[in-house]
Design an enzyme around this catalytic site. Structure first.
Site, PDB file in Angstrom:
ATOM      1  N   LYS A 169     -36.446  69.713  73.481  1.00  0.00           N
ATOM      2  CA  LYS A 169     -38.315  69.128  72.791  1.00  0.00           C
ATOM      3  C   LYS A 169     -37.961  69.394  71.343  1.00  0.00           C
ATOM      4  CE  LYS A 169     -41.463  70.288  71.036  1.00  0.00           C
ATOM      5  NZ  LYS A 169     -41.922  68.538  70.270  1.00  0.00           N
ATOM      6  N   GLU A 244     -33.735  80.105  65.368  1.00  0.00           N
ATOM      7  CA  GLU A 244     -33.394  80.523  64.091  1.00  0.00           C
ATOM      8  C   GLU A 244     -34.590  80.648  63.947  1.00  0.00           C
ATOM      9  OE1 GLU A 244     -30.836  80.942  63.126  1.00  0.00           O
ATOM     10  OE2 GLU A 244     -29.842  80.844  65.158  1.00  0.00           O
ATOM     11  N   CYS A 278     -34.936  76.028  55.597  1.00  0.00           N
ATOM     12  CA  CYS A 278     -34.732  77.104  56.141  1.00  0.00           C
ATOM     13  C   CYS A 278     -33.590  78.522  54.764  1.00  0.00           C
ATOM     14  CB  CYS A 278     -34.613  77.754  57.783  1.00  0.00           C
ATOM     15  SG  CYS A 278     -32.767  77.286  57.857  1.00  0.00           S
ATOM     16  N   GLU A 378     -43.302  81.769  53.037  1.00  0.00           N
ATOM     17  CA  GLU A 378     -42.332  80.840  53.204  1.00  0.00           C
ATOM     18  C   GLU A 378     -43.449  79.761  52.451  1.00  0.00           C
ATOM     19  OE1 GLU A 378     -40.664  78.706  56.405  1.00  0.00           O
ATOM     20  OE2 GLU A 378     -38.785  79.163  55.925  1.00  0.00           O
TER      21      GLU A 378
END
Ligand code: NAD
Length: 475
Positions: A169, A244, A278, A378
């Protein structure tokens, strides 16, 4: 304008059952680029059924058959490298050289798994016991938009090597890249049902896959909040998970660092992938006495950071992926100013001379303290914080004072001290004087950056379940 209205199930492209349409805009120009017909829950169910049908045969396939498929996948991706690169430039705004490099990562991931399979030990002997590693079951891989080919291929390589059929997906914001990549998967000729791809909304197709009782393994790359919701869903039936997630990685500049080199490296680490990485080193920790000199070195190094059209060779920083991300990052820049951080460079709005597209000014804040929002959350855009520290202990304390632990970077000359700092930083990867990637080394996060590891043999292990057969050694 493209129109993508199929899902890939059972080895064929079929009309999506979903009806909702998503218009995608070119992030560089904001011009309409294409339409994705979004897969729905029914598409997700059909894809899982197809993978379930393929499981008995694929999970018992031989080492050579899996290696042949992985090699064919690498070859198919390599053959379309130019198309894949073009799609990353168009849909994501990836600068041309970086886009080319990213297309190459996928072939390497498949090849690495094929090589590892040559002598991968699926059985081991412990005294009288034979320990067998068997495929965990049907896997679903849910991935984001910022490194599409790499995210899909690294998970898929591990799953296929382990004997698991896969339902991918991808992100709806990477529809065109996914379409081309799926054509590569199709060209490689996997047995029907071993590889399936359904692209729809996360809360619709993604959630349906994560909650499906026949999905035994969920490997997810994306934001920490969504990772937590997937973990909660998986807990209901104890589905295996690899997560992750996000990061707020420190770049520790040691007091013996060459400031010009350190500044250039810190910018590469912080602005990788248009700032949407990331692993970006977004908190730059600098000895208090050297902050002013380091900010000056950053200003000089900024001359090599060139925002603009990703097709132009000298561009190093393209746009953000969509308007939502643009608004989000702008809000963080305003927040940094409100919280009293000092601008070294950049600020709100677009870079000078750019009037359209989701471009953000590459921004660096100094006088940042580690409790400010811009140092804790973040941002996922080209916004960096310079934070002062007093000594190595203080640097390590700040580095570890974060909910995340994905990556860390150390820049300095005394390798003994750098190594000692590396031992004390809580992060899944620590790079000393480098921004390099080792595809056979484990990758994953401490704390809220994730659960488990992928890449190399670790990505294969993540799709295996261990069984101890006692007494087998006597037969
Ligand atoms: P996201 O979490 O919003 O979405 C990731 C994927 O999950 C997409 O395919 C999305 O459609 C799907 N999704 C969303 N909600 C879902 C739900 N409720 N159930 C199931 N699936 C759902 O992330 P994003 O905005 O696409 O990507 C950016 C994030 O990804 C950042 O936080 C970044 O740090 C992270 N990321 C992590 C890594 C890593 O390896 N650690 C790598 C790349 C990106």
């Amino acid at each position: 304008m493209y129109r993508i209205d199929t899902v890939y199930i059972g080895g064929t492209f079929q009309p999506a059952h979903g009806r909702e349409e998503l218009l995608l805009l070119n992030p560089t120009t904001e011009a309409p680029m294409g339409v994705l017909v979004l897969a729905d829950e029914e598409d997700a169910r059909r894809a899982v059924a197809s993978a379930v049908g393929a499981f008995p045969t694929w999970s018992r396939s031989g080492r050579q058959e899996r290696m042949d498929l992985l090699n064919a996948l690498a070859e198919a991706v390599r053959r379309r490298a130019d198309d894949l690169t073009e799609a990353t430039i168009l849909e994501y705004g990836g600068p041309i050289e970086q886009a080319r490099w990213r297309a190459g990562l996928a072939a390497n991931n498949f090849l690495a798994a094929a090589t590892l399979l040559e002598d991968y030990a699926f059985t081991r002997r412990i005294n009288e016991v034979e320990v067998v590693a068997q495929a965990v079951g049907v896997a679903t891989h849910i991935v984001p938009w910022n490194s599409v080919y790499n995210a899909i291929s690294v998970k898929m390589a591990g799953a296929l090597a382990a004997g698991c059929p896969v339902v991918v997906k991808p992100s709806e914001y990477s529809a065109w890249q996914v379409q081309l990549f799926t054509e590569c998967l199709h060209a490689a000729g996997a047995p029907a049902g071993v590889v399936n791809v359904v692209n729809g909304r996360g809360v619709v197709a993604g959630q349906a896959l994560a909650a499906h009782p026949d999905v035994c393994k969920i490997s997810f790359t994306g934001s920490t909040p969504v990772g937590k919701s997937i973990l909660r869903t998986a807990a209901e039936r104890m589905a295996r998970v690899t997560l992750e997630l996000g990061g707020k990685s420190p770049t520790i500049v040691m007091d013996d660092a060459d400031l010009a080199k350190a500044a250039a490296l810190a910018l590469s680490i912080g602005y990788a992938n248009n700032g949407q990485a990331c692993i970006a080193g977004t908190r730059i920790l600098v000895p208090r006495a050297r902050v002013d000199a380091f900010c000056e070195a950053l200003r000089v190094a900024m001359r090599d950071v060139v925002p603009g059209d990703p097709r132009i060779a000298r561009t190093t920083l393209g746009p953000l992926v969509n308007h939502r991300q643009y608004d989000r990052v702008q809000a963080y820049i305003r927040k940094g100013l409100e919280e009293g951080a000092r601008l070294v460079t950049g600020g709100p709005g677009r870079p000078e001379g750019i009037t359209r597209g989701y471009f953000v000014q590459p921004t660096i804040f100094a006088d940042v303290t580690n409790d400010m929002t811009i140092a804790r959350e973040e941002i996922f855009g080209p916004v960096l914080c310079v934070i002062a520290y007093d000594d190595d202990d203080h640097a390590v304390a700040i580095a570890n004072d974060t909910p995340y632990g994905l990556h860390a970077y150390i820049i300095g000359q005394d390798m003994g001290r750098a190594r000692a700092i590396a031992d004390r930083v809580d992060a899944g990867r620590v790079a000393i004087n480098a921004l390099t990637h080792e595809p056979l080394a484990p990758f994953g996060g401490f704390k809220q950056s994730g659960v488990g590891r992928e890449y190399g043999a670790f990505g294969i292990e993540a799709h295996l379940e261990l069984k101890a057969v006692i007494g087998a050694a006597r037969s």
